[in-house]
Design an enzyme around this catalytic site. Sequence first.
Site, PDB file in Angstrom:
ATOM      1  N   HIS A  56       0.851  -1.202   0.000  1.00  0.00           N
ATOM      2  CA  HIS A  56       0.000   0.000   0.000  1.00  0.00           C
ATOM      3  C   HIS A  56       0.886   1.251   0.000  1.00  0.00           C
ATOM      4  O   HIS A  56       2.019   1.217   0.495  1.00  0.00           O
ATOM      5  CB  HIS A  56      -0.896   0.011   1.250  1.00  0.00           C
ATOM      6  CG  HIS A  56      -2.057  -0.943   1.169  1.00  0.00           C
ATOM      7  ND1 HIS A  56      -3.103  -0.928   2.056  1.00  0.00           N
ATOM      8  CD2 HIS A  56      -2.330  -1.934   0.281  1.00  0.00           C
ATOM      9  CE1 HIS A  56      -3.975  -1.869   1.733  1.00  0.00           C
ATOM     10  NE2 HIS A  56      -3.527  -2.505   0.667  1.00  0.00           N
ATOM     11  N   GLU A  58       0.830   3.871   1.839  1.00  0.00           N
ATOM     12  CA  GLU A  58       1.264   4.302   3.174  1.00  0.00           C
ATOM     13  C   GLU A  58       2.453   3.495   3.682  1.00  0.00           C
ATOM     14  O   GLU A  58       3.347   4.030   4.332  1.00  0.00           O
ATOM     15  CB  GLU A  58       0.123   4.151   4.198  1.00  0.00           C
ATOM     16  CG  GLU A  58      -1.144   4.909   3.885  1.00  0.00           C
ATOM     17  CD  GLU A  58      -2.158   4.037   3.164  1.00  0.00           C
ATOM     18  OE1 GLU A  58      -1.791   3.369   2.167  1.00  0.00           O
ATOM     19  OE2 GLU A  58      -3.320   4.035   3.588  1.00  0.00           O
ATOM     20  N   CYS A  86      -6.079   1.613   5.982  1.00  0.00           N
ATOM     21  CA  CYS A  86      -6.692   0.358   6.439  1.00  0.00           C
ATOM     22  C   CYS A  86      -6.074  -0.048   7.774  1.00  0.00           C
ATOM     23  O   CYS A  86      -5.220   0.659   8.315  1.00  0.00           O
ATOM     24  CB  CYS A  86      -6.486  -0.737   5.391  1.00  0.00           C
ATOM     25  SG  CYS A  86      -4.766  -1.304   5.301  1.00  0.00           S
ATOM     26  N   CYS A  89      -2.169  -0.412   7.542  1.00  0.00           N
ATOM     27  CA  CYS A  89      -1.447   0.858   7.447  1.00  0.00           C
ATOM     28  C   CYS A  89      -1.577   1.665   8.738  1.00  0.00           C
ATOM     29  O   CYS A  89      -0.607   2.274   9.194  1.00  0.00           O
ATOM     30  CB  CYS A  89      -1.946   1.640   6.245  1.00  0.00           C
ATOM     31  SG  CYS A  89      -1.540   0.793   4.696  1.00  0.00           S
TER      32      CYS A  89
END
Lengths: 149, 149
Positions: A56, A58, A86, A89
């Site tokens: 991801h 992040e 999420c 993260c």
Amino acid sequence: MIKPFDDTYYMKKALQEAEVAYEKGEIPVGAVVVVEDRIIARTHNLTELLNDVTAHAEMQAITSAANFLGGKYLIKCTLYVTLEPCQMCAGALYWSQISKIVYGASDEQRGFTAMGTKLHPKTKVVSGVLAEEASELMKRFFIEKRNLN
Amino acid sequence: MIKPFDDTYYMKKALQEAEVAYEKGEIPVGAVVVVEDRIIARTHNLTELLNDVTAHAEMQAITSAANFLGGKYLIKCTLYVTLEPCQMCAGALYWSQISKIVYGASDEQRGFTAMGTKLHPKTKVVSGVLAEEASELMKRFFIEKRNLN
């Protein structure tokens, strides 16, 4: 006083990263990390390219910013990300002790708010910055994807 | 029938990884990923060496197993990890759709159970396998660290 480097300014940079992800066929989420009015990391989602659910925007932003700083804690840093983080993260951001998280669109299904993930007590959160733009890009991506299949 | 490759067998392999972490001065957590009685990833915590809060054993195990499989979902895989996963790792395991998680020692403070992190509905969890050994190693690490400072 005019403050050119505000949350909207940096979120635009994160949105540019999301657009790069979009062009690569990745779910369009982008992020930047800022410390003292300087961008020290620019990343976007790469889960498809890397075949890796952990890639991801992040997660890469945290790794990248820590590399830049030469230390693993992101104290005094702000993460700008186009979509609400999420559980994974938010959990990573917890460990990083980041000072501030600014996100764009909310993720009602899998965002850390709905999932109840805990952030570090030192972390401030701002939401809804350029939310419509971020959300539009996501919608466009999924419509296009559906039409291709 | 004797089943040599049971949860204890694989957890011993994860413990060996935790010992490698210990020797490097890392918080001693180790992990392996198994599919059809074959170990496809062996990892240990590297947060100090990499200066990266995301470098938990489980995160690396997910990335490494996905690389081996050539796909990002860890369906039919089992993760063995010496310590209960945190929010970040449980969040990553959620995305991976892993079939089974076996962990050793519980983490009452920051484990996913206490933190309320959601796993994928398809994921089974087994806990407490060689918990004492994993816990002993952690205790020894923190006592030694305290004595050095």
